[in-house]
Design a protein around this motif. Structure first.
Motif, PDB file in Angstrom:
ATOM      1  N   ALA A 191      -9.363  10.045  -0.297  1.00  0.00           N
ATOM      2  CA  ALA A 191      -8.727   9.861  -0.259  1.00  0.00           C
ATOM      3  C   ALA A 191      -6.954   9.517  -1.107  1.00  0.00           C
ATOM      4  O   ALA A 191      -5.755   9.908  -0.506  1.00  0.00           O
ATOM      5  CB  ALA A 191      -8.529   7.893   0.177  1.00  0.00           C
ATOM      6  N   ARG A 192      -7.330   9.371  -1.996  1.00  0.00           N
ATOM      7  CA  ARG A 192      -6.143   9.981  -3.261  1.00  0.00           C
ATOM      8  C   ARG A 192      -6.411  10.702  -4.505  1.00  0.00           C
ATOM      9  O   ARG A 192      -6.736  10.278  -4.918  1.00  0.00           O
ATOM     10  CB  ARG A 192      -5.586   8.485  -3.627  1.00  0.00           C
ATOM     11  CG  ARG A 192      -5.398   7.125  -2.752  1.00  0.00           C
ATOM     12  CD  ARG A 192      -5.010   6.253  -3.847  1.00  0.00           C
ATOM     13  NE  ARG A 192      -4.418   4.827  -2.249  1.00  0.00           N
ATOM     14  CZ  ARG A 192      -5.040   3.981  -1.557  1.00  0.00           C
ATOM     15  NH1 ARG A 192      -5.865   4.374  -1.845  1.00  0.00           N
ATOM     16  NH2 ARG A 192      -4.147   3.330  -1.135  1.00  0.00           N
ATOM     17  N   ARG A 215      -3.042  -7.187  -5.272  1.00  0.00           N
ATOM     18  CA  ARG A 215      -2.676  -5.566  -5.676  1.00  0.00           C
ATOM     19  C   ARG A 215      -1.609  -5.316  -5.420  1.00  0.00           C
ATOM     20  O   ARG A 215      -1.296  -5.758  -4.625  1.00  0.00           O
ATOM     21  CB  ARG A 215      -3.603  -4.936  -4.768  1.00  0.00           C
ATOM     22  CG  ARG A 215      -4.163  -2.980  -5.034  1.00  0.00           C
ATOM     23  CD  ARG A 215      -4.753  -2.497  -3.536  1.00  0.00           C
ATOM     24  NE  ARG A 215      -3.725  -2.522  -2.197  1.00  0.00           N
ATOM     25  CZ  ARG A 215      -4.122  -1.036  -1.545  1.00  0.00           C
ATOM     26  NH1 ARG A 215      -5.422  -0.899  -1.794  1.00  0.00           N
ATOM     27  NH2 ARG A 215      -3.705  -1.768  -0.599  1.00  0.00           N
ATOM     28  N   HIS A 257     -14.411   1.993  -0.358  1.00  0.00           N
ATOM     29  CA  HIS A 257     -13.841   1.588   0.458  1.00  0.00           C
ATOM     30  C   HIS A 257     -15.097   1.573   2.120  1.00  0.00           C
ATOM     31  O   HIS A 257     -14.664   0.540   2.630  1.00  0.00           O
ATOM     32  CB  HIS A 257     -13.057   2.822   1.210  1.00  0.00           C
ATOM     33  CG  HIS A 257     -11.979   1.885   2.163  1.00  0.00           C
ATOM     34  ND1 HIS A 257     -11.654   2.874   3.180  1.00  0.00           N
ATOM     35  CD2 HIS A 257     -10.980   1.706   1.868  1.00  0.00           C
ATOM     36  CE1 HIS A 257     -11.095   2.573   4.129  1.00  0.00           C
ATOM     37  NE2 HIS A 257     -10.112   1.497   2.832  1.00  0.00           N
ATOM     38  N   ASP A 285     -15.043  10.451  -1.025  1.00  0.00           N
ATOM     39  CA  ASP A 285     -14.007   9.674  -0.497  1.00  0.00           C
ATOM     40  C   ASP A 285     -12.811   9.832  -1.258  1.00  0.00           C
ATOM     41  O   ASP A 285     -12.402   9.026  -2.337  1.00  0.00           O
ATOM     42  CB  ASP A 285     -13.911   8.555   0.316  1.00  0.00           C
ATOM     43  CG  ASP A 285     -13.051   7.947   0.446  1.00  0.00           C
ATOM     44  OD1 ASP A 285     -11.673   8.702   0.648  1.00  0.00           O
ATOM     45  OD2 ASP A 285     -13.109   6.596   0.906  1.00  0.00           O
ATOM     46  N   SER A 317       0.615  -1.231  -0.201  1.00  0.00           N
ATOM     47  CA  SER A 317       0.456   0.297  -0.119  1.00  0.00           C
ATOM     48  C   SER A 317       0.422   1.238  -0.085  1.00  0.00           C
ATOM     49  O   SER A 317       1.868   0.830   0.418  1.00  0.00           O
ATOM     50  CB  SER A 317      -0.616   0.164   1.303  1.00  0.00           C
ATOM     51  OG  SER A 317      -2.142   1.256   1.318  1.00  0.00           O
ATOM     52  N   SER A 341      -7.555  10.406  10.417  1.00  0.00           N
ATOM     53  CA  SER A 341      -6.555   9.181   9.234  1.00  0.00           C
ATOM     54  C   SER A 341      -8.932   8.871   8.113  1.00  0.00           C
ATOM     55  O   SER A 341      -9.508   9.956   8.443  1.00  0.00           O
ATOM     56  CB  SER A 341      -7.394   7.028   9.945  1.00  0.00           C
ATOM     57  OG  SER A 341      -9.208   7.275  10.035  1.00  0.00           O
ATOM     58  N   GLY A 342      -8.434   8.961   6.902  1.00  0.00           N
ATOM     59  CA  GLY A 342      -9.306   8.559   5.676  1.00  0.00           C
ATOM     60  C   GLY A 342     -10.941   8.152   6.657  1.00  0.00           C
ATOM     61  O   GLY A 342     -11.554   8.335   6.328  1.00  0.00           O
ATOM     62  N   THR A 343     -10.816   6.828   7.256  1.00  0.00           N
ATOM     63  CA  THR A 343     -11.932   6.531   7.372  1.00  0.00           C
ATOM     64  C   THR A 343     -12.820   7.148   8.570  1.00  0.00           C
ATOM     65  O   THR A 343     -13.644   7.124   8.988  1.00  0.00           O
ATOM     66  CB  THR A 343     -10.969   5.063   8.841  1.00  0.00           C
ATOM     67  OG1 THR A 343     -10.760   4.247   7.882  1.00  0.00           O
ATOM     68  CG2 THR A 343     -12.616   4.065   9.119  1.00  0.00           C
ATOM     69  N   ASN A 376     -10.133   3.078  -4.916  1.00  0.00           N
ATOM     70  CA  ASN A 376      -8.869   1.430  -4.656  1.00  0.00           C
ATOM     71  C   ASN A 376      -9.304   0.640  -5.656  1.00  0.00           C
ATOM     72  O   ASN A 376      -8.355  -0.263  -6.070  1.00  0.00           O
ATOM     73  CB  ASN A 376      -9.122   1.823  -3.283  1.00  0.00           C
ATOM     74  CG  ASN A 376      -8.438   0.812  -2.594  1.00  0.00           C
ATOM     75  OD1 ASN A 376      -7.612   0.570  -3.351  1.00  0.00           O
ATOM     76  ND2 ASN A 376      -7.993   1.250  -1.239  1.00  0.00           N
ATOM     77  N   LYS A 421      -1.062   8.956   2.698  1.00  0.00           N
ATOM     78  CA  LYS A 421      -0.915   7.583   1.936  1.00  0.00           C
ATOM     79  C   LYS A 421      -0.023   8.023   1.056  1.00  0.00           C
ATOM     80  O   LYS A 421       0.634   8.218   0.510  1.00  0.00           O
ATOM     81  CB  LYS A 421      -2.751   7.441   0.622  1.00  0.00           C
ATOM     82  CG  LYS A 421      -3.375   6.851   2.204  1.00  0.00           C
ATOM     83  CD  LYS A 421      -4.812   5.932   1.281  1.00  0.00           C
ATOM     84  CE  LYS A 421      -5.526   5.612   2.207  1.00  0.00           C
ATOM     85  NZ  LYS A 421      -5.562   5.866   3.350  1.00  0.00           N
ATOM     86  N   GLU A 434     -15.719   8.060  -4.481  1.00  0.00           N
ATOM     87  CA  GLU A 434     -14.853   7.630  -4.367  1.00  0.00           C
ATOM     88  C   GLU A 434     -13.559   8.209  -5.122  1.00  0.00           C
ATOM     89  O   GLU A 434     -13.877   7.192  -6.577  1.00  0.00           O
ATOM     90  CB  GLU A 434     -14.971   5.999  -4.065  1.00  0.00           C
ATOM     91  CG  GLU A 434     -13.019   5.841  -2.770  1.00  0.00           C
ATOM     92  CD  GLU A 434     -13.159   4.182  -2.220  1.00  0.00           C
ATOM     93  OE1 GLU A 434     -14.142   3.754  -2.226  1.00  0.00           O
ATOM     94  OE2 GLU A 434     -12.528   3.625  -3.168  1.00  0.00           O
TER      95      GLU A 434
HETATM   96  N1  TLP Z   1      -7.328   2.171   2.572  1.00  0.00           N
HETATM   97  C1  TLP Z   1      -6.198   1.521   2.928  1.00  0.00           C
HETATM   98  C2  TLP Z   1      -7.176   0.367   2.896  1.00  0.00           C
HETATM   99  O1  TLP Z   1      -7.867   0.555   4.202  1.00  0.00           O
HETATM  100  C3  TLP Z   1      -7.828  -1.167   1.977  1.00  0.00           C
HETATM  101  C4  TLP Z   1      -5.141   0.773   1.184  1.00  0.00           C
HETATM  102  O2  TLP Z   1      -4.749   0.852   1.408  1.00  0.00           O
HETATM  103  O3  TLP Z   1      -5.917   1.173   0.465  1.00  0.00           O
HETATM  104  N2  TLP Z   1     -11.013   5.449   1.482  1.00  0.00           N
HETATM  105  C5  TLP Z   1      -9.944   4.713   0.408  1.00  0.00           C
HETATM  106  C6  TLP Z   1     -10.435   5.345  -1.017  1.00  0.00           C
HETATM  107  C7  TLP Z   1      -8.691   3.853   0.455  1.00  0.00           C
HETATM  108  O4  TLP Z   1      -8.023   3.777  -0.152  1.00  0.00           O
HETATM  109  C8  TLP Z   1      -8.606   4.107   2.305  1.00  0.00           C
HETATM  110  C9  TLP Z   1      -7.405   2.903   3.290  1.00  0.00           C
HETATM  111  C10 TLP Z   1      -9.289   4.786   2.908  1.00  0.00           C
HETATM  112  C11 TLP Z   1     -10.640   5.553   2.406  1.00  0.00           C
HETATM  113  C12 TLP Z   1      -9.258   4.708   4.406  1.00  0.00           C
HETATM  114  O5  TLP Z   1      -8.316   5.822   5.074  1.00  0.00           O
HETATM  115  P1  TLP Z   1      -7.564   5.252   6.299  1.00  0.00           P
HETATM  116  O6  TLP Z   1      -6.634   3.946   6.293  1.00  0.00           O
HETATM  117  O7  TLP Z   1      -6.542   6.495   6.765  1.00  0.00           O
HETATM  118  O8  TLP Z   1      -8.345   4.938   7.664  1.00  0.00           O
END
Ligand code: TLP
Length: 352
Positions: A173-174, A326, A86, A171, A9, A60-62, A142, A202, A138
């Motif tokens: 995240a990326r 992946r 996600h 979302d 990752s 965190s993203g979560t 992912n 990330k 999203e």
């Molecule tokens: N993704 C992580 C794992 O949880 C799968 C990864 O290694 O890709 N939205 C998206 C689209 C994400 O890919 C992730 C993390 C999150 C939210 C959550 O982010 P975190 O890990 O900071 O809570």
């Protein structure tokens, strides 16, 4: 070239020396009292980059997604989102457990709901039916392999949701991977959404954190929800400082990760037993299938053989399904590492 090539990752990226320096020097205060100048700087910078009024630093993203869902919805409402998202798959059902909302997952072609799919999923007013409280998108996606949707696609979904007075959460995240890949400013993707979360932890390589951006009114509500979830951090400027470096210095270099992912995907696509959809490799994620003898059990065993064989060659990869792997590129993986990874796969599959 690195001793271990870790493709599990982009969350595995280590902070840069500049980040560590910024962390050591950060001006800090108690952020629950809104007195941490470095957190405030990161939040203002994030909001400016995404064209929103305000930002909120979260762990965190979560947490960013959960705080956003809870801030937008009421108990008993429904959240429309992609089946492979996600939020639906990997966030421990937090929105259901804590937000008391029901998920309405919709199967999509590339990970992105179309306007018609959103229209079809919105609930009519009826005493039997849960009202729709939120739509989520999203970008990059992912589980679909880092695919991107355009700002126009997001705006089209937003128009349908807003037409029914339903907010839209992104979302992201990326999100900066999408912005770099499509050569569009990040704020264009966020223009018509009511909230957006992106991660500095990330590909942008900061050690911890995400930022939620939205209107000042929304962020004030989100701040209370973050506190409720135990996410009120104190001298958080120590970690926010790295997030500022991430936003200011680490965005443009994501293009290198995308080039490395493409080189890896092209190399893997030439090997027997691996099926790579090159069209899905738009950013830093390569997801591919493993097929052997047209048999699920043999394909599963071959997947395990690839993961173990790569590990033995100091290349870490991650199986995300019984016959699916992946690989994620990032700043701690260079072109030589990619060549080494391709060689490892070639050696393992040679006898197939
Ligand atoms: N993704 C992580 C794992 O949880 C799968 C990864 O290694 O890709 N939205 C998206 C689209 C994400 O890919 C992730 C993390 C999150 C939210 C959550 O982010 P975190 O890990 O900071 O809570």
């Amino acid at each position: 070239m690195h001793d271990i090539v870790d493709l599990r990752s982009d969350t595995l990226t280590l902070p840069t020396p500049e980040m560590r320096e910024a962390m050591a020097r950060a001006d800090v205060g108690d952020d629950v009292w809104e007195e941490d100048p470095t957190v405030k700087r990161l939040e203002a910078l994030a909001a400016e980059r995404l064209g929103k009024e305000a930002g909120l630093f979260v762990a965190s993203g979560t947490m960013g997604n959960l705080v956003s869902v809870v801030s937008h919805t009421h108990a008993g409402q429904e959240v429309v989102l992609d089946l492979d998202s996600h939020i639906f798959n990997y966030e421990v059902a937090g929105a259901a457990v804590i937000g008391n909302v029901q998920m309405r997952p919709v199967k999509t072609a590339r990970g992105f709901l179309t306007p018609d799919q959103v229209r079809g999923a919105l609930r009519p007013a009826n005493i039997h039916i849960p009202p729709t409280g939120l739509v989520c998108v999203e970008n990059t996606h992912n589980r679909h392999g880092g695919t991107c949707c355009t700002p126009e696609e997001i705006s089209a979904i937003a128009a349908v949701a807003h037409g029914a007075s339903v907010p839209l959460h992104l979302d992201g995240a990326r999100l900066f991977n999408a912005a770099v890949a499509l050569k569009r400013p990040a704020r264009e993707f966020a223009r018509d959404v009511d909230s957006v979360t992106f991660c500095v932890s990330k590909g942008l390589a900061a050690p911890v954190g995400s930022v939620i951006c939205g209107s000042a009114e929304f962020i004030a509500r989100a701040r209370r929800v973050r506190k409720m979830l135990g996410g009120g951090m104190r001298q958080a400027g120590i970690i926010a400082a790295a997030g500022i470096v991430a936003l200011e210095r680490m965005v443009d270099r994501l293009a290198e990760d995308h080039a490395n992912a493409r080189a890896l995907a092209e190399g893997l696509g030439r090997l027997p037993g691996l099926s790579v959809d090159l069209a899905s490799v738009q950013t830093n994620i390569v997801i591919f299938g493993v097929e052997r003898a047209g048999d699920p059990a043999a394909s599963g065993a071959a997947t395990a053989e690839l993961v173990a064989g790569c590990a033995a060659r100091k290349v870490k990869i991650h199986a995300i399904g019984p016959a699916s792997i992946r690989c994620v590129t990032h700043k701690d993986v260079d072109a030589e590492d990619i060549a080494r990874t391709r060689d490892a796969f070639a050696e393992i599959t040679r006898k197939w």
